[in-house]
Design an enzyme around this catalytic site. Structure first.
Site, mmCIF file in Angstrom:
data_model
loop_
_atom_site.group_PDB
_atom_site.id
_atom_site.type_symbol
_atom_site.label_atom_id
_atom_site.label_comp_id
_atom_site.label_asym_id
_atom_site.label_seq_id
_atom_site.Cartn_x
_atom_site.Cartn_y
_atom_site.Cartn_z
ATOM 1 C CE LYS A 22 -1.201 1.651 3.949
ATOM 2 N NZ LYS A 22 -1.262 2.809 4.797
ATOM 3 C CG ASN A 23 2.397 2.768 3.539
ATOM 4 O OD1 ASN A 23 1.242 3.140 3.337
ATOM 5 N ND2 ASN A 23 2.856 2.477 4.736
ATOM 6 C CB CYS A 116 -3.498 5.992 11.034
ATOM 7 S SG CYS A 116 -4.353 4.734 10.070
ATOM 8 N NE ARG A 121 1.323 9.871 10.471
ATOM 9 C CZ ARG A 121 0.775 8.936 9.692
ATOM 10 N NH1 ARG A 121 -0.503 8.653 9.818
ATOM 11 N NH2 ARG A 121 1.499 8.296 8.801
ATOM 12 C CB ILE A 123 4.496 17.812 6.622
ATOM 13 C CG1 ILE A 123 3.710 19.127 6.794
ATOM 14 C CG2 ILE A 123 3.557 16.632 6.610
ATOM 15 C CD1 ILE A 123 2.979 19.528 5.522
ATOM 16 C CD GLN A 125 13.079 17.348 8.859
ATOM 17 O OE1 GLN A 125 14.107 17.299 8.195
ATOM 18 N NE2 GLN A 125 12.915 18.216 9.853
ATOM 19 C CG ASP A 306 3.398 1.050 9.628
ATOM 20 O OD1 ASP A 306 3.078 1.881 10.496
ATOM 21 O OD2 ASP A 306 3.641 1.361 8.450
ATOM 22 N NE ARG A 398 -6.762 5.088 6.413
ATOM 23 C CZ ARG A 398 -6.694 6.341 6.807
ATOM 24 N NH1 ARG A 398 -7.296 6.713 7.902
ATOM 25 N NH2 ARG A 398 -6.032 7.227 6.128
HETATM 26 N N1 EPU Z 1 8.550 13.328 11.035
HETATM 27 C C1 EPU Z 1 8.916 14.602 11.361
HETATM 28 N N2 EPU Z 1 8.837 15.574 10.384
HETATM 29 C C2 EPU Z 1 8.423 15.292 9.123
HETATM 30 C C3 EPU Z 1 8.063 13.970 8.801
HETATM 31 C C4 EPU Z 1 8.128 13.006 9.785
HETATM 32 O O1 EPU Z 1 9.290 14.901 12.497
HETATM 33 O O2 EPU Z 1 8.393 16.206 8.286
HETATM 34 C C5 EPU Z 1 8.653 12.264 12.067
HETATM 35 C C6 EPU Z 1 7.293 11.668 12.405
HETATM 36 O O3 EPU Z 1 6.630 12.402 13.393
HETATM 37 C C7 EPU Z 1 7.679 10.276 12.856
HETATM 38 C C8 EPU Z 1 8.885 9.943 11.997
HETATM 39 O O4 EPU Z 1 9.378 11.191 11.512
HETATM 40 O O5 EPU Z 1 8.087 10.312 14.192
HETATM 41 C C9 EPU Z 1 8.590 9.052 10.818
HETATM 42 O O6 EPU Z 1 7.559 9.605 10.013
HETATM 43 P P1 EPU Z 1 7.475 9.305 8.463
HETATM 44 O O7 EPU Z 1 7.465 10.606 7.747
HETATM 45 O O8 EPU Z 1 8.494 8.296 8.088
HETATM 46 O O9 EPU Z 1 6.049 8.661 8.327
HETATM 47 P P2 EPU Z 1 4.926 8.988 7.283
HETATM 48 O O10 EPU Z 1 5.531 9.273 5.942
HETATM 49 O O11 EPU Z 1 3.966 9.960 7.856
HETATM 50 C C10 EPU Z 1 4.761 6.506 6.495
HETATM 51 C C11 EPU Z 1 3.668 5.498 6.374
HETATM 52 C C12 EPU Z 1 3.226 5.052 7.757
HETATM 53 C C13 EPU Z 1 4.415 4.487 8.513
HETATM 54 C C14 EPU Z 1 5.567 5.497 8.533
HETATM 55 C C15 EPU Z 1 6.835 4.954 9.159
HETATM 56 C C16 EPU Z 1 2.570 6.147 4.336
HETATM 57 C C17 EPU Z 1 1.395 6.733 3.673
HETATM 58 N N3 EPU Z 1 2.545 6.098 5.649
HETATM 59 O O12 EPU Z 1 4.190 7.595 7.217
HETATM 60 O O13 EPU Z 1 2.283 4.020 7.527
HETATM 61 O O14 EPU Z 1 4.030 4.217 9.837
HETATM 62 O O15 EPU Z 1 5.869 5.925 7.186
HETATM 63 O O16 EPU Z 1 7.287 3.841 8.458
HETATM 64 O O17 EPU Z 1 3.504 5.715 3.675
HETATM 65 C C18 EPU Z 1 0.450 2.619 8.012
HETATM 66 O O18 EPU Z 1 0.606 2.101 6.893
HETATM 67 O O19 EPU Z 1 -0.319 2.140 8.879
HETATM 68 C C19 EPU Z 1 1.206 3.819 8.354
HETATM 69 C C20 EPU Z 1 0.865 4.596 9.381
#
Ligand code: EPU
Length: 429
Positions: A22-23, A116, A121, A123, A125, A306, A398
């Protein structure tokens, strides 16, 4: 609203085929809008988040079709790089349209991502990366607006403070069509980051080093259509591995990449679960009492966040005490209240859950609060004595394709319910 009814206590036996990731699919389908022709993407899972994203891509003006795992996206007809529909806020993957549209049009407007509720969460970065590429970013009225200041993205060096999957992929997508070279230091190394890089390269991009400590992207003038197949879903595969373990069953989980499963396999083995690896399958079975272990979630190749809720469910029925430490989304433990309703003995302190194994879980009515929390409740329900009803199936839908069909084919007594009525047949054993 739909629910799952599960009558637990059946050791699962048989084979389960893993769907596409999915991701990876969310990012790759968004990345298809980087070129003006038609991309064909195979092994796309039929899950709600994908449907939502595809609707969003169609609403941008692209032509989209989806049939039996194959998606065709012709993005030539997109005129405005604006994804402002409310429903796009429901998913996290909507933020990938920002990187993709920005790369192609040098400007984009996308609703703030949802996804979720597993804690904060941010953004920042993503924004830092786009700014470094020469963009001005404004977040207002629930929208992120990004614009290349000189109508051109300029390659640069970007160091990520956290190895974020989303930020790495977003920057990688935009940088493909930037002028000159971009490097991303401290990138995420998850399998789906590598899959997205491979897809970008299949369209003619020049991305090197995905999966290592540094990604180098040499900007190209344009990308062209391609055909690509998505990797298997590491987390879906891991969830079914736990299903075999928690029910004391014997499952052959097919169509996966064993290398992606190493952290999960290692922890299952530590708990005395039998794990046999084949080229593209893993057999998981139980032939002795299972014992507790300690797990800490980390970025890949560490233990995936996850899989944290699913493992906590397993820890709650094995001998001894286990400790689960969450270091990626530190407050991802809301689901433990629901496991406690089923008899689990779990104490949460800050980012750690201390799980004392109990003799058995008992069926109960519980609520899925997010996708992986929902998966954990399904696993607990499969192991529990008696009947469980899991509400808010929409979270599980989802990210898991036909979960009740895959499990019932292996003997699980599981059925989808709608407003109290059964929508299929409970398999009798
Ligand atoms: N983070 C920051 N700043 C940012 C981005 C992230 O501080 O700009 C922090 C987050 O708060 C977290 C860590 O970095 O502590 C990791 O976040 P990441 O950005 O890697 O996660 P994401 O892109 O929001 C994706 C998956 C998640 C999965 C995470 C970690 C998708 C759509 N979602 O989320 O998937 O948990 O990577 O591997 O790809 C799921 O599938 O159930 C799910 C939640």
């Amino acid at each position: 609203m739909e629910q799952l009814k599960i009558v637990g206590g059946v050791p699962l036996k048989g084979e389960i085929e893993v769907s596409g990731a999915k991701n990876a699919a969310l990012a790759i389908l968004a990345a298809a809008v980087l070129n003006e022709g038609q991309c064909v993407v195979d092994n796309v899972p039929d899950v709600l988040d994908i449907r939502t994203l595809l609707r969003g891509i169609e609403d941008l003006g692209a032509s989209v079709s989806y049939c039996r795992g194959r998606v065709k996206i012709d993005a030539g007809s997109i005129k405005r790089p604006v994804a402002d529909r409310d429903y796009m806020h429901k998913i996290r993957g909507s933020y990938y349209l920002l990187g993709a549209l920005l790369g192609r049009f040098k400007e984009a407007e996308v609703v703030m991502p949802g996804g979720c509720a597993i804690g904060s969460r941010p953004i920042d970065q993503h924004i830092k990366g786009f700014e470094a590429l020469g963009c001005q970013i404004v977040v207002e009225h629930g929208m992120i607006r990004a614009k290349a200041i000189d109508k051109q993205l300029i390659g640069t060096n970007i160091y990520l403070d956290v190895a974020s999957v989303g930020a790495t992929i977003n920057i990688m997508m935009a940088a493909c069509l930037a002028k000159g070279q971009t490097t991303i230091e401290n990138p995420a190394k998850e399998p789906h980051v590598v899959d997205v890089a491979n897809f970008l390269n299949s369209m003619g991009a020049n991305v090197k080093g995905a999966g290592t400590d540094m990604i180098r992207i040499e900007g190209v003038e344009r990308l062209s259509p391609s055909q690509y197949a998505i990797i298997p879903d590491q987390i879906e595969a891991g969830t079914y591995m736990v299903a075999a373990a928690i029910t004391g069953g014997d499952l052959l989980i097919k169509n996966l990449i064993p290398k992606h499963m190493e952290a999960i396999s290692a922890k299952l083995q530590e708990m005395a679960v039998q794990v046999e690896e084949y080229d593209d399958a893993i057999r998981v079975y139980v032939n002795q009492p299972l014992k507790g272990c300690n797990v800490k979630t980390l970025f890949y190749p560490g233990f995936p966040t996850d899989m944290q809720p699913q493992f906590t469910a397993l820890m709650s029925v094995v001998n001894g005490t286990s400790v689960m430490t969450e270091s990626v989304f530190v407050s991802r433990f809301q689901y433990t209240d629901e496991l406690r309703r089923m008899g689990a003995d779990i104490k949460v302190e800050a980012n750690t859950a201390i799980v004392k194994g109990v003799d058995e879980l008992t069926g109960a009515e519980v609520k899925a609060k997010d996708l992986r929390a929902g998966a954990a409740l399904v696993l607990a329900g499969l192991a529990a004595n008696g009947e469980s009803i899991i509400h808010h199936l929409e979270y599980i839908d989802r990210g898991y394709e036909h979960i009740e069909h895959k499990l019932s084919a292996c003997g699980a007594r599981i059925i989808r319910m709608s407003e109290g009525k059964e929508k299929g047949h409970l398999q009798l054993v």
